[in-house]
Design a protein around this motif. Structure first.
Motif, PDB file in Angstrom:
ATOM      1  N   MET A 219     -12.611  -9.413  -3.970  1.00  0.00           N
ATOM      2  CA  MET A 219     -13.796  -9.179  -3.144  1.00  0.00           C
ATOM      3  C   MET A 219     -13.971  -7.699  -2.861  1.00  0.00           C
ATOM      4  SD  MET A 219     -13.670 -12.269  -0.325  1.00  0.00           S
ATOM      5  CE  MET A 219     -12.027 -11.796   0.279  1.00  0.00           C
ATOM      6  N   GLY A 220     -12.852  -7.012  -2.619  1.00  0.00           N
ATOM      7  CA  GLY A 220     -12.899  -5.585  -2.349  1.00  0.00           C
ATOM      8  C   GLY A 220     -13.371  -4.788  -3.553  1.00  0.00           C
ATOM      9  N   ILE A 221     -12.933  -5.196  -4.745  1.00  0.00           N
ATOM     10  CA  ILE A 221     -13.366  -4.525  -5.966  1.00  0.00           C
ATOM     11  C   ILE A 221     -14.878  -4.620  -6.114  1.00  0.00           C
ATOM     12  CG2 ILE A 221     -13.299  -4.625  -8.494  1.00  0.00           C
ATOM     13  CD1 ILE A 221     -10.373  -5.648  -8.200  1.00  0.00           C
ATOM     14  N   ALA A 222     -15.398  -5.835  -5.992  1.00  0.00           N
ATOM     15  CA  ALA A 222     -16.843  -6.046  -6.149  1.00  0.00           C
ATOM     16  C   ALA A 222     -17.626  -5.289  -5.082  1.00  0.00           C
ATOM     17  CB  ALA A 222     -17.159  -7.534  -6.100  1.00  0.00           C
TER      18      ALA A 222
ATOM     19  N   ASN B 260      -5.430  -4.721 -12.141  1.00  0.00           N
ATOM     20  CA  ASN B 260      -5.109  -3.290 -12.194  1.00  0.00           C
ATOM     21  C   ASN B 260      -5.586  -2.512 -10.979  1.00  0.00           C
ATOM     22  OD1 ASN B 260      -4.011  -4.021 -14.607  1.00  0.00           O
ATOM     23  ND2 ASN B 260      -4.990  -2.428 -15.804  1.00  0.00           N
ATOM     24  N   PRO B 261      -6.860  -2.585 -10.586  1.00  0.00           N
ATOM     25  CA  PRO B 261      -7.256  -1.866  -9.371  1.00  0.00           C
ATOM     26  C   PRO B 261      -6.627  -2.441  -8.107  1.00  0.00           C
ATOM     27  CG  PRO B 261      -9.114  -3.088 -10.292  1.00  0.00           C
ATOM     28  CD  PRO B 261      -8.028  -3.134 -11.303  1.00  0.00           C
ATOM     29  N   LYS B 262      -6.404  -3.753  -8.055  1.00  0.00           N
ATOM     30  CA  LYS B 262      -5.719  -4.358  -6.901  1.00  0.00           C
ATOM     31  C   LYS B 262      -4.329  -3.756  -6.737  1.00  0.00           C
ATOM     32  CE  LYS B 262      -5.483  -8.847  -6.956  1.00  0.00           C
ATOM     33  NZ  LYS B 262      -5.471  -9.386  -5.579  1.00  0.00           N
ATOM     34  N   LYS B 263      -3.616  -3.655  -7.840  1.00  0.00           N
ATOM     35  CA  LYS B 263      -2.251  -3.129  -7.794  1.00  0.00           C
ATOM     36  C   LYS B 263      -2.238  -1.623  -7.584  1.00  0.00           C
ATOM     37  CE  LYS B 263       1.973  -2.907 -10.634  1.00  0.00           C
ATOM     38  NZ  LYS B 263       2.874  -3.515  -9.657  1.00  0.00           N
ATOM     39  N   GLY B 264      -3.105  -0.913  -8.315  1.00  0.00           N
ATOM     40  CA  GLY B 264      -3.087   0.537  -8.276  1.00  0.00           C
ATOM     41  C   GLY B 264      -3.439   1.125  -6.927  1.00  0.00           C
ATOM     42  N   HIS B 265      -4.269   0.433  -6.166  1.00  0.00           N
ATOM     43  CA  HIS B 265      -4.690   0.954  -4.864  1.00  0.00           C
ATOM     44  C   HIS B 265      -4.195   0.089  -3.712  1.00  0.00           C
ATOM     45  CE1 HIS B 265      -7.140   4.163  -6.532  1.00  0.00           C
ATOM     46  NE2 HIS B 265      -7.458   3.303  -7.496  1.00  0.00           N
ATOM     47  N   GLY B 266      -4.175  -1.216  -3.900  1.00  0.00           N
ATOM     48  CA  GLY B 266      -3.715  -2.106  -2.829  1.00  0.00           C
ATOM     49  C   GLY B 266      -2.284  -1.847  -2.420  1.00  0.00           C
ATOM     50  N   GLU B 267      -1.427  -1.520  -3.407  1.00  0.00           N
ATOM     51  CA  GLU B 267      -0.026  -1.239  -3.089  1.00  0.00           C
ATOM     52  C   GLU B 267       0.139   0.078  -2.337  1.00  0.00           C
ATOM     53  OE1 GLU B 267       2.314  -1.492  -6.622  1.00  0.00           O
ATOM     54  OE2 GLU B 267       2.353  -3.687  -6.624  1.00  0.00           O
TER      55      GLU B 267
ATOM     56  N   MET C 281      -8.108   0.160   0.058  1.00  0.00           N
ATOM     57  CA  MET C 281      -9.023  -0.716  -0.652  1.00  0.00           C
ATOM     58  C   MET C 281      -9.177  -0.261  -2.109  1.00  0.00           C
ATOM     59  SD  MET C 281     -12.773  -1.686   0.837  1.00  0.00           S
ATOM     60  CE  MET C 281     -13.752  -3.031   0.207  1.00  0.00           C
ATOM     61  N   PRO C 282      -9.156  -1.252  -3.051  1.00  0.00           N
ATOM     62  CA  PRO C 282      -9.231  -2.697  -2.878  1.00  0.00           C
ATOM     63  C   PRO C 282      -7.862  -3.387  -2.915  1.00  0.00           C
ATOM     64  CG  PRO C 282      -9.613  -2.165  -5.171  1.00  0.00           C
ATOM     65  CD  PRO C 282      -9.365  -0.862  -4.462  1.00  0.00           C
ATOM     66  N   VAL C 283      -7.732  -4.382  -2.094  1.00  0.00           N
ATOM     67  CA  VAL C 283      -6.562  -5.255  -2.116  1.00  0.00           C
ATOM     68  C   VAL C 283      -6.918  -6.585  -2.758  1.00  0.00           C
ATOM     69  CG1 VAL C 283      -4.849  -6.431  -0.652  1.00  0.00           C
ATOM     70  CG2 VAL C 283      -5.635  -4.141  -0.055  1.00  0.00           C
TER      71      VAL C 283
END
Length: 387
Positions: A170-173, A154-161, A165-167
């Motif tokens: 590792m970026g989330i952590a 969810n955070p990868k998609k919500g912000h990476g797109e 960051m985060p993509v």
């Protein structure tokens, strides 16, 4: 007073009564006995042939933050303009007049933990509320009750797109650690300033929100479906000596031996519905039972509006079909979630001194044809079935 008489009482406090009475006064349970003689002025509910149990508790949902039947106008659960938003308070976005509240308490769900969604790495502050009322300020049991953080897709998609960051995981952590370090430093700076009598300390709302978490007063509420995300959440909680709950735990049954060693609360679900993303590929109703049978504290949840709150009892029934004991499944929607979210002194069981949040069912709890005939919240009859 209100007297509930002749019901089979499941107290969820280690004792049951085949036929007994519950007395309620000024919103509290004041007596549980085989027989209580009502006074002429008392209101009496005859629960003959029915089951009397505590109101149901959902430890993870978004009630009131995504309103029923509308889109953007009622979507207030994700402030997705930035990835780190600990300052957000669920109570500022909840609409208690949404129809989902009425549907929830009519199904016997009387207490929920509700808060921001999972797009942000740090989403904000969850609250524990009752499901009946017109004004959120008068429905609150505990606020703040947890800080929501999210791992995985969810955070990868919500912000990476959106190119920020985060993509990656590792970026989330990294973002979460950075935020917790900032919060730790802020807390130390604030304490030093207060000791020095500095009345002009610059307040940061986001950092202020982290102080109860860093003090151990509330937990990190970690959205984690995949096993590796669970372990990252646990790793970070250890690094900062934080309380934590694991929420969703979709792959929990695959790593139950490892989770049993951690002995942290498991908030499991939603297990209805399809597998709409990759990290749900192992979703099964077997998970709650596998975890509970290993001795872990397990709550079953709907993640409303993903699964409407009125289906909470059905989620528990399917968990029984998947291998959970009926006793554990009943606890997983009453006393255990109440304990996990820190309100078991008020709700989750029928005991003298607790809030009179009670549901009366007309048949076996996990029978699909069973209906709630009466629901009480804070000693008030908020629902009576008419047919």
């Amino acid at each position: 007073m209100i007297i509930i008489k002749n019901g089979k009482i499941l107290t969820m406090a280690g004792q049951s009564y085949d036929c007994a009475c519950v007395a309620i006064d000024q919103g509290k349970i004041v007596s549980i006995k085989d027989w209580i003689e009502p006074n002429p002025e008392d209101e009496v509910i005859d629960a003959s042939g029915m089951i009397v149990m505590p109101g149901l508790v959902d430890a993870h949902c978004h009630l009131g933050l995504w309103e029923n039947g509308i889109g953007f106008e009622g979507a207030d659960g994700n402030e997705s303009t930035q990835a780190i938003t600990p300052q957000l308070r669920a109570i500022d976005g909840i609409n208690p007049l949404d129809i989902s509240f009425r549907e929830a308490y009519e199904a016997g769900v009387t207490t929920v933990m509700t808060g921001p969604g999972s797009v942000n790495v740090v989403g904000g502050q969850f609250a524990v509320i009752k499901t009946f009322g017109k004004r959120i300020d008068r429905m609150i049991l505990k606020n703040p009750a947890a800080i929501k953080v999210s791992f995985g897709e969810n955070p990868k998609k919500g912000h990476g797109e959106k190119g920020r960051m985060p993509v990656t995981r590792m970026g989330i952590a990294s973002l979460l650690r950075e935020t917790l370090i900032k919060g730790t430093n802020y807390q130390a700076q604030k304490e030093a300033a207060m000791q020095e009598g500095n009345k002009h300390f610059d307040t940061d709302l986001g950092m202020e929100a982290l102080i109860p978490l860093l003090k151990g007063e509330i937990p990190l509420k970690a959205h984690a479906h995949r096993a590796d995300d669970m372990f990252t959440a646990l790793r970070i909680a250890r690094e900062f000596n934080l309380k934590i709950t694991l929420d969703h735990v979709t792959e929990g049954h695959l790593v139950v031996d490892e989770l049993a060693e951690e002995n942290v609360p498991m908030i499991v679900g939603p297990s209805f519905g399809g597998r709409g993303k990759f990290e749900l590929k192992e979703k099964t109703f077997k998970t709650p039972g596998v975890l509970a049978n290993a001795g872990l504290k397990v709550a079953i949840v709907t993640d409303h509006p993903v699964i409407p709150l009125y289906n909470l009892i059905n989620c528990a029934a399917f968990a029984v079909r998947g291998g959970m004991t009926e006793e554990d499944a009943l606890k997983a929607i009453t006393i255990v979630p109440a304990e996990i979210i820190g309100v078991s002194d008020r709700v989750g069981s029928i005991e003298v001194g607790k809030d009179a949040d009670i549901v009366i069912f007309d048949g076996p709890v996990f029978d699909i044809m069973t209906k709630a005939q009466y629901v009480l919240i804070d000693g008030k009859i908020v629902y009576t079935r008419r047919s």
